[in-house]
Design a protein around this motif. Structure first.
Motif, PDB file in Angstrom:
ATOM      1  N   ILE A 175      -3.409   6.036  -7.289  1.00 29.35           N
ATOM      2  CA  ILE A 175      -4.173   7.272  -7.108  1.00 29.35           C
ATOM      3  C   ILE A 175      -4.385   7.553  -5.630  1.00 29.35           C
ATOM      4  O   ILE A 175      -4.216   8.687  -5.161  1.00 29.35           O
ATOM      5  N   LEU A 176      -4.749   6.522  -4.877  1.00 32.40           N
ATOM      6  CA  LEU A 176      -4.981   6.674  -3.441  1.00 32.40           C
ATOM      7  C   LEU A 176      -3.722   7.165  -2.732  1.00 32.40           C
ATOM      8  O   LEU A 176      -3.776   8.091  -1.906  1.00 32.40           O
ATOM      9  N   LEU A 177      -2.584   6.566  -3.046  1.00 30.99           N
ATOM     10  CA  LEU A 177      -1.323   6.975  -2.412  1.00 30.99           C
ATOM     11  C   LEU A 177      -0.961   8.399  -2.804  1.00 30.99           C
ATOM     12  O   LEU A 177      -0.549   9.200  -1.950  1.00 30.99           O
ATOM     13  N   ALA A 178      -1.126   8.745  -4.080  1.00 27.65           N
ATOM     14  CA  ALA A 178      -0.813  10.101  -4.535  1.00 27.65           C
ATOM     15  C   ALA A 178      -1.719  11.126  -3.851  1.00 27.65           C
ATOM     16  O   ALA A 178      -1.249  12.172  -3.395  1.00 27.65           O
ATOM     17  N   ASN A 179      -3.007  10.843  -3.778  1.00 24.44           N
ATOM     18  CA  ASN A 179      -3.942  11.763  -3.124  1.00 24.44           C
ATOM     19  C   ASN A 179      -3.623  11.925  -1.648  1.00 24.44           C
ATOM     20  O   ASN A 179      -3.792  13.017  -1.075  1.00 24.44           O
ATOM     21  N   THR A 180      -3.164  10.851  -1.008  1.00 23.35           N
ATOM     22  CA  THR A 180      -2.793  10.920   0.404  1.00 23.35           C
ATOM     23  C   THR A 180      -1.591  11.837   0.600  1.00 23.35           C
ATOM     24  O   THR A 180      -1.574  12.681   1.512  1.00 23.35           O
ATOM     25  N   LYS A 181      -0.597  11.694  -0.246  1.00 24.78           N
ATOM     26  CA  LYS A 181       0.585  12.561  -0.164  1.00 24.78           C
ATOM     27  C   LYS A 181       0.207  14.016  -0.441  1.00 24.78           C
ATOM     28  O   LYS A 181       0.697  14.934   0.235  1.00 24.78           O
ATOM     29  N   GLU A 182      -0.644  14.218  -1.441  1.00 26.53           N
ATOM     30  CA  GLU A 182      -1.066  15.577  -1.795  1.00 26.53           C
ATOM     31  C   GLU A 182      -1.817  16.229  -0.633  1.00 26.53           C
ATOM     32  O   GLU A 182      -1.575  17.397  -0.300  1.00 26.53           O
ATOM     33  N   GLY A 183      -2.713  15.476  -0.011  1.00 27.64           N
ATOM     34  CA  GLY A 183      -3.459  16.020   1.113  1.00 27.64           C
ATOM     35  C   GLY A 183      -2.590  16.321   2.312  1.00 27.64           C
ATOM     36  O   GLY A 183      -2.872  17.240   3.088  1.00 27.64           O
ATOM     37  N   TYR A 184      -1.525  15.567   2.461  1.00 25.88           N
ATOM     38  CA  TYR A 184      -0.600  15.740   3.588  1.00 25.88           C
ATOM     39  C   TYR A 184       0.232  17.008   3.441  1.00 25.88           C
ATOM     40  O   TYR A 184       0.471  17.723   4.419  1.00 25.88           O
ATOM     41  N   PHE A 185       0.647  17.316   2.209  1.00 22.66           N
ATOM     42  CA  PHE A 185       1.564  18.430   1.992  1.00 22.66           C
ATOM     43  C   PHE A 185       0.943  19.650   1.321  1.00 22.66           C
ATOM     44  O   PHE A 185       1.608  20.672   1.168  1.00 22.66           O
ATOM     45  N   ALA A 186      -0.323  19.574   0.891  1.00 24.47           N
ATOM     46  CA  ALA A 186      -0.943  20.702   0.196  1.00 24.47           C
ATOM     47  C   ALA A 186      -1.192  21.872   1.145  1.00 24.47           C
ATOM     48  O   ALA A 186      -1.115  21.735   2.371  1.00 24.47           O
ATOM     49  N   ASP A 187      -1.494  23.021   0.564  1.00 20.82           N
ATOM     50  CA  ASP A 187      -1.844  24.173   1.387  1.00 20.82           C
ATOM     51  C   ASP A 187      -3.117  23.862   2.174  1.00 20.82           C
ATOM     52  O   ASP A 187      -4.038  23.220   1.646  1.00 20.82           O
ATOM     53  N   PRO A 188      -3.207  24.302   3.428  1.00 15.07           N
ATOM     54  CA  PRO A 188      -4.386  24.005   4.250  1.00 15.07           C
ATOM     55  C   PRO A 188      -5.713  24.478   3.654  1.00 15.07           C
ATOM     56  O   PRO A 188      -6.771  23.968   4.034  1.00 15.07           O
ATOM     57  N   MET A 189      -5.675  25.430   2.738  1.00 17.77           N
ATOM     58  CA  MET A 189      -6.920  25.928   2.152  1.00 17.77           C
ATOM     59  C   MET A 189      -7.683  24.823   1.405  1.00 17.77           C
ATOM     60  O   MET A 189      -8.877  24.941   1.146  1.00 17.77           O
ATOM     61  N   TYR A 190      -7.002  23.729   1.079  1.00 17.23           N
ATOM     62  CA  TYR A 190      -7.641  22.635   0.359  1.00 17.23           C
ATOM     63  C   TYR A 190      -8.178  21.546   1.288  1.00 17.23           C
ATOM     64  O   TYR A 190      -8.680  20.537   0.806  1.00 17.23           O
ATOM     65  N   GLY A 191      -8.073  21.749   2.591  1.00 16.28           N
ATOM     66  CA  GLY A 191      -8.690  20.825   3.530  1.00 16.28           C
ATOM     67  C   GLY A 191      -7.747  19.945   4.322  1.00 16.28           C
ATOM     68  O   GLY A 191      -8.094  19.473   5.396  1.00 16.28           O
ATOM     69  N   GLY A 192      -6.548  19.683   3.794  1.00 15.61           N
ATOM     70  CA  GLY A 192      -5.577  18.851   4.496  1.00 15.61           C
ATOM     71  C   GLY A 192      -4.473  19.673   5.135  1.00 15.61           C
ATOM     72  O   GLY A 192      -4.571  20.891   5.242  1.00 15.61           O
ATOM     73  N   ASN A 193      -3.392  18.988   5.559  1.00 17.35           N
ATOM     74  CA  ASN A 193      -2.248  19.660   6.183  1.00 17.35           C
ATOM     75  C   ASN A 193      -2.718  20.607   7.286  1.00 17.35           C
ATOM     76  O   ASN A 193      -2.320  21.772   7.355  1.00 17.35           O
ATOM     77  N   HIS A 194      -3.584  20.111   8.144  1.00 14.48           N
ATOM     78  CA  HIS A 194      -4.188  20.933   9.196  1.00 14.48           C
ATOM     79  C   HIS A 194      -3.121  21.564  10.077  1.00 14.48           C
ATOM     80  O   HIS A 194      -2.215  20.895  10.561  1.00 14.48           O
TER      81      HIS A 194
END
Length: 234
Positions: A175-194
């Protein structure tokens, strides 16, 4: 030439024309996009749901899963911890729309679905202190206080379940690894991929409305930068 009675004079016409041209000139000046303020530093960010010890673990863990010394931006530069915190504080963290009824069989194949009565937030909340205690017993310090090399070894042990974590927490590393990948590549509106840095790194154009001009242009790099769902451009 004399002005005709009852009609605007030549002087009045020229004045009006000059004023119109001036207004048109002002309107023609392109407006500059408002500069988006930089978000607060991660060291000053106040998590929505993670406790200080949990936030420290997430910061340290994602920094090793996608390190900053690689070719592209690291998870810290992409603000992945913010993404994880916000996801755990929302419907995902509560498993709001998941089927969570038992029975649960921790020994079952992951292909049979979610095999724990705990939601993702509860798994983080229970697994992090367990893992920190294991790190303290095995390596002398909690995970966030270990050096990078030892952190990598500890994460490998977690992935292999060398500490024999409780069955309902067995998917924590996945779960941790999946969430890390998701945060890295998700749209910036969700908080990651700055700044859409991850998208720029892999050449992903984001949420552009149309690519019809490029459908038949094979093996040619797309020349335009990415666009987020909110319209932000990199």
């Amino acid at each position: 030439m004399r002005d005709v009675p009852g009609l605007p004079s030549r002087r009045t016409f020229l004045k009006a024309s000059a004023a119109s041209a001036a207004i048109a000139g002002i309107a023609a000046v392109p407006a500059k996009a408002e500069q988006k303020p930089e978000p607060v530093a991660l060291t000053e960010y106040k998590p929505d749901c993670l406790k200080p010890s949990e936030w420290a673990f997430v910061m340290a863990a994602v920094a090793r899963l996608i390190p900053s010394d690689g070719e592209g931006p690291g998870a810290i530069e992409a603000r992945v911890p913010v993404f994880i915190d916000k996801q755990l504080a929302g419907d995902y963290g509560r498993a709001a729309d998941w089927y969570m009824q038992g029975p649960h069989d921790a020994a079952a194949s992951p292909l049979r679905g979610w095999q724990t009565p705990l939601n993702p937030l509860q798994i983080y909340q229970k697994a992090i202190p367990f893992f920190d205690e294991w790190c303290k017993t095995t390596h002398g310090k909690i995970f966030a206080e270990l050096d990078a090399e030892t952190q990598d070894k500890a994460l490998t042990s977690l992935q292999k379940d060398e500490m024999k974590i409780a069955p309902e927490l067995r998917e924590f590393f996945t779960i941790l690894l999946a969430n890390t990948k998701e945060g890295y590549f998700a749209d910036p509106m969700y908080g990651g991929n700055h700044g859409m840095e991850a998208w720029k790194y892999i050449g992903f154009p984001g949420a552009r409305g149309s690519y019809k001009e490029w459908v038949l242009k094979h093996n040619k790099p797309y020349p335009l930068g990415p666009v987020s769902i909110s319209g932000e451009r990199a």
